[in-house]
Motif scaffolding. Sequence first.
Motif, PDB file in Angstrom:
ATOM      1  N   GLU A  20     -28.119  24.366  14.765  1.00 47.53           N
ATOM      2  CA  GLU A  20     -28.770  24.509  16.064  1.00 47.53           C
ATOM      3  C   GLU A  20     -28.100  25.608  16.882  1.00 47.53           C
ATOM      4  O   GLU A  20     -26.874  25.685  16.945  1.00 47.53           O
ATOM      5  N   PHE A  51     -33.055  24.407  15.612  1.00 49.16           N
ATOM      6  CA  PHE A  51     -33.305  24.383  17.053  1.00 49.16           C
ATOM      7  C   PHE A  51     -32.788  25.671  17.662  1.00 49.16           C
ATOM      8  O   PHE A  51     -31.737  26.170  17.278  1.00 49.16           O
ATOM      9  N   MET A  52     -33.537  26.201  18.636  1.00 50.58           N
ATOM     10  CA  MET A  52     -33.049  27.355  19.376  1.00 50.58           C
ATOM     11  C   MET A  52     -33.607  27.315  20.794  1.00 50.58           C
ATOM     12  O   MET A  52     -34.798  27.074  20.980  1.00 50.58           O
ATOM     13  N   ASP A  53     -32.755  27.521  21.793  1.00 49.67           N
ATOM     14  CA  ASP A  53     -33.251  27.658  23.164  1.00 49.67           C
ATOM     15  C   ASP A  53     -33.055  29.117  23.599  1.00 49.67           C
ATOM     16  O   ASP A  53     -32.812  29.982  22.759  1.00 49.67           O
TER      17      ASP A  53
END
Lengths: 111, 145
Positions: free
Chosen positions: A19, A53-55
Amino acid sequence: MRLDLTVEGKNLVVKFNGELDHHTAQQIREKIDEEYRRQKLQNIILDLKGLNFMDSSGIGLIMGRYKICLNNNGKLALIHVNSRLEKILKVSGIFKIVKKYDSLSEACHIF
Amino acid sequence: MLDNSMKLEFPSKSQNESFARVVVASFASQLDPTIDELADVKTAVSEAVTNAIIHGYEDTEGIVYVECKIINNKLEIIIKDNGQGIRDINMVMEPLYTTKPELERSGMGFTVMETFMDELEVKSEVGKGTHIRMVKEFKSVSIKE
């Protein structure tokens, strides 16, 4: 986050596994930049297949590596961008400056 | 009708960014979300909690509060801090605006929250803290008559 760094000619191939957020981004970018400089490479290929996951921290990381390559007459490419990652990357408009490819061999052709 | 709720608080350590988004996603799972809806919620929570940690509390340690409520097929998420607050909310909500370019922050946090959630409200007072309210509607839920 597990990071696999391999060298293919003048290219640094970075495989993400895990992530990518503000917490993990700092360490990751240090590792990438150190290897890129130490091996005197030109281009960076980010393989996002194992990225769960990546923001928006990931957007910052990609933009930062793009600038480093640009300053060194190199290019940055993304491979294996799934629909989730595509959604957040589209919001940022990053595809105007960074191209995505389906495979490593396809990305290597452009360099 | 209020169906369910939860509250969570934790210190403003960056390791807790993943903890917070996973907890909220687990709580939201009772709404039978699609994988995409759940990923939207996780991303928005990650943005808001990261803001609280790196902007709200900056280099100090404080407490980040997360509250969730389920009302019918909607999830309301409140993320607040008692940090330094935001002077000009309109400015920080502009895409690509960041006060921390040296940390390679993209300035896309609020844009991502706005895009991935159905509602976003930001209240802030300088010296007191910031209060973010977000709502996600889960389209796949079949509401019992």
